[in-house]
Design a protein around this motif. Structure first.
Motif, mmCIF file in Angstrom:
data_model
loop_
_atom_site.group_PDB
_atom_site.id
_atom_site.type_symbol
_atom_site.label_atom_id
_atom_site.label_comp_id
_atom_site.label_asym_id
_atom_site.label_seq_id
_atom_site.Cartn_x
_atom_site.Cartn_y
_atom_site.Cartn_z
ATOM 1 N N LYS A 184 44.758 47.606 37.154
ATOM 2 C CA LYS A 184 44.465 48.142 38.479
ATOM 3 C C LYS A 184 42.961 48.233 38.705
ATOM 4 C CE LYS A 184 45.387 52.007 41.580
ATOM 5 N NZ LYS A 184 46.064 53.321 41.750
ATOM 6 N N ALA A 185 42.258 48.747 37.698
ATOM 7 C CA ALA A 185 40.800 48.834 37.805
ATOM 8 C C ALA A 185 40.171 47.442 37.857
ATOM 9 C CB ALA A 185 40.237 49.626 36.616
ATOM 10 N N GLU A 186 40.789 46.505 37.133
ATOM 11 C CA GLU A 186 40.281 45.137 37.126
ATOM 12 C C GLU A 186 40.402 44.491 38.510
ATOM 13 O OE1 GLU A 186 38.491 41.932 35.094
ATOM 14 O OE2 GLU A 186 38.872 44.004 34.443
ATOM 15 N N CYS A 187 41.510 44.770 39.202
ATOM 16 C CA CYS A 187 41.700 44.229 40.559
ATOM 17 C C CYS A 187 40.786 44.923 41.566
ATOM 18 C CB CYS A 187 43.155 44.378 40.992
ATOM 19 S SG CYS A 187 44.306 43.389 40.016
ATOM 20 N N GLN A 188 40.642 46.233 41.427
ATOM 21 C CA GLN A 188 39.802 46.983 42.368
ATOM 22 C C GLN A 188 38.336 46.591 42.260
ATOM 23 O OE1 GLN A 188 40.797 48.950 44.725
ATOM 24 N NE2 GLN A 188 42.947 49.168 44.180
ATOM 25 N N LYS A 189 37.973 46.086 41.087
ATOM 26 C CA LYS A 189 36.574 45.723 40.859
ATOM 27 C C LYS A 189 36.108 44.626 41.797
ATOM 28 C CE LYS A 189 35.633 43.475 37.094
ATOM 29 N NZ LYS A 189 35.469 43.169 35.668
ATOM 30 N N HIS A 190 37.032 43.754 42.206
ATOM 31 C CA HIS A 190 36.678 42.620 43.051
ATOM 32 C C HIS A 190 36.944 42.887 44.537
ATOM 33 C CE1 HIS A 190 36.148 40.253 39.423
ATOM 34 N NE2 HIS A 190 37.331 40.688 38.999
#
Length: 309
Positions: free
Chosen positions: A264-270
Motif C-alpha cells: 500500500k505504501a509502495e503504491c501511494q509513493k507514486h
C-alpha cells in the motif's frame, strides 16, 4: 445484374448493439438468464451459483448471487491456497479442482453456520451422492446453488465437474447427475465409481508418473522435477490428497498470505496526494500573486526600454 441492398439506411437506423460482455465474448446471456432469474414466489431470496473458472495457473471457485447492481461474491476459494493444506504441485489438475470445490463448500457452510450439520462425504467413494435435507420441521435445509460453467465446453471428465463434485462432497446441494464425471460410460449409461475415486485421490497422476518413468526417464525427471525435489513419488500421491482433504475440513477459513513488503505504501509513493480545500485556495492565491509580480516586472522592463529610447 441486380443486387439487393440488405444493409441500407433503414437497417442501420434500427440496429441495436448487443450487451458489452456479449460483444467481448465473455458472457453467455442465454445461460445467464436461466441461472440468475429467481422464481417470483421466492421473493427477494438470492439464487446462488457455483462459478468455476480455470486459467493456466489457477482454478477459481466462487459462490455468487445477482442483484440489479451486479453480481455479489458470497464466498470464494482459489487453488493457489492449496499449498497451505499440503498440495504444492499440480494446482490446475482435476484433483486440485476437486480440492478447490471442497474448500469453497466448507468455507461457505462455515459462514452460514451449517458446517457441523452438513459435513458431506468425508470419505468419498466415487458414487453419486446428493446432499439431502435433515429430518425435522425446525431443521435448516442445505445450502443450494447451481453450477455456472461460463463459456467452457461441458465435456465428460472436465475439471469444472471436478470442482462441482468437490463442492457437493463438501456439503453443498448442487443438482447434477453422473453423466459428466470421469468413468461414465455413455453406452451402458453407468458410472464406474472406481475410476471417479481414482481421480479424486490423484490416481491418474500417479499412473502417468509411473508410465512416464518407465517409457522416458529423462522426460519424467524434467516434467515432475518439482515433485522429485520434495521427494514425492507416485506411491505418495493418494496419501497426500487424503491428508489435504482432512486439513481443509479442519480449517477452511481464509487466511491472507504474508506480504514481503508494504504494498500500500509502495503504491501511494507514486501517487500525488489530493489537496484539501484550504490548500487549493492557498495555491490559487500564490498563482495570482506570482502572475501580478510577473506583470509588474514586465511593465517595469517596458518603461526602462522607453526611457532608453
Amino acid at each position: 445484374m441486380y443486387h439487393k441492398v440488405v444493409k441500407n439506411k433503414a437497417y442501420f437506423s434500427r440496429y441495436q448493439v448487443k450487451y458489452r460482455r456479449r460483444r467481448e465474448g465473455k458472457t453467455d446471456y442465454y445461460a445467464r438468464k436461466r441461472l440468475v432469474v429467481q422464481d417470483k414466489t421466492k421473493y427477494n431470496a438470492p439464487k446462488y451459483r457455483l462459478v468455476v473458472r480455470i486459467s493456466n495457473k489457477n482454478i477459481t471457485a466462487q459462490i455468487v448471487y445477482a442483484r440489479i447492481q451486479g453480481d455479489f461474491i458470497f464466498c470464494q476459494a482459489h487453488s493457489r491456497e492449496l499449498p497451505r493444506y499440503g498440495i504444492k504441485h499440480g494446482l490446475t489438475n482435476w484433483t486440485a479442482a476437486y480440492a478447490t470445490g471442497l474448500l469453497v463448500a466448507r468455507r461457505a457452510l462455515q459462514k452460514v453456520g451449517l458446517d457441523d450439520k452438513y459435513e458431506g462425504q468425508k470419505e468419498p467413494t466415487g458414487e453419486l451422492v446428493l446432499t439431502e435435507a435433515l429430518e425435522g420441521d425446525d431443521a435448516r435445509r442445505p445450502f443450494k446453488c447451481y453450477l455456472d460453467a461460463g463459456l467452457k465446453r461441458t465435456t465428460t471428465g472436465s475439471r469444472i465437474f471436478g470442482a462441482m463434485k468437490g463442492a457437493s462432497d463438501g456439503g453443498l446441494f448442487i443438482p447434477h447427475s453422473e453423466k459428466r464425471f470421469p468413468g461414465y460410460d455413455p453406452e451402458n449409461k453407468a458410472l464406474d465409481a472406481e475410476v471417479l475415486k481414482k481421480y479424486i485421490y490423484g490416481g491418474h497422476v500417479a499412473e502417468y508418473m509411473e508410465s512416464l518413468e518407465e517409457e522416458d526417464d529423462e522426460r519424467f525427471k524434467k516434467q515432475f522435477a518439482s515433485y522429485l525435489e520434495d521427494e514425492i513419488g507416485s506411491e505418495d500421491i493418494e496419501e497426500l490428497y487424503t491428508n489435504a482433504y482432512a486439513a481443509i475440513r479442519e480449517d477452511p477459513a481464509f487466511k491472507p498470505s504474508e506480504k514481503t513488503q508494504d504494498w500500500k505504501a509502495e503504491c501511494q509513493k507514486h501517487r500525488t496526494p489530493r489537496l484539501t480545500y484550504e490548500q487549493r485556495q492557498t495555491r490559487i492565491q500564490e498563482k495570482i500573486a506570482a502572475f501580478k509580480e510577473g506583470a509588474a516586472t514586465e511593465a517595469a522592463a517596458a518603461e526602462d526600454d522607453e526611457d532608453d529610447e
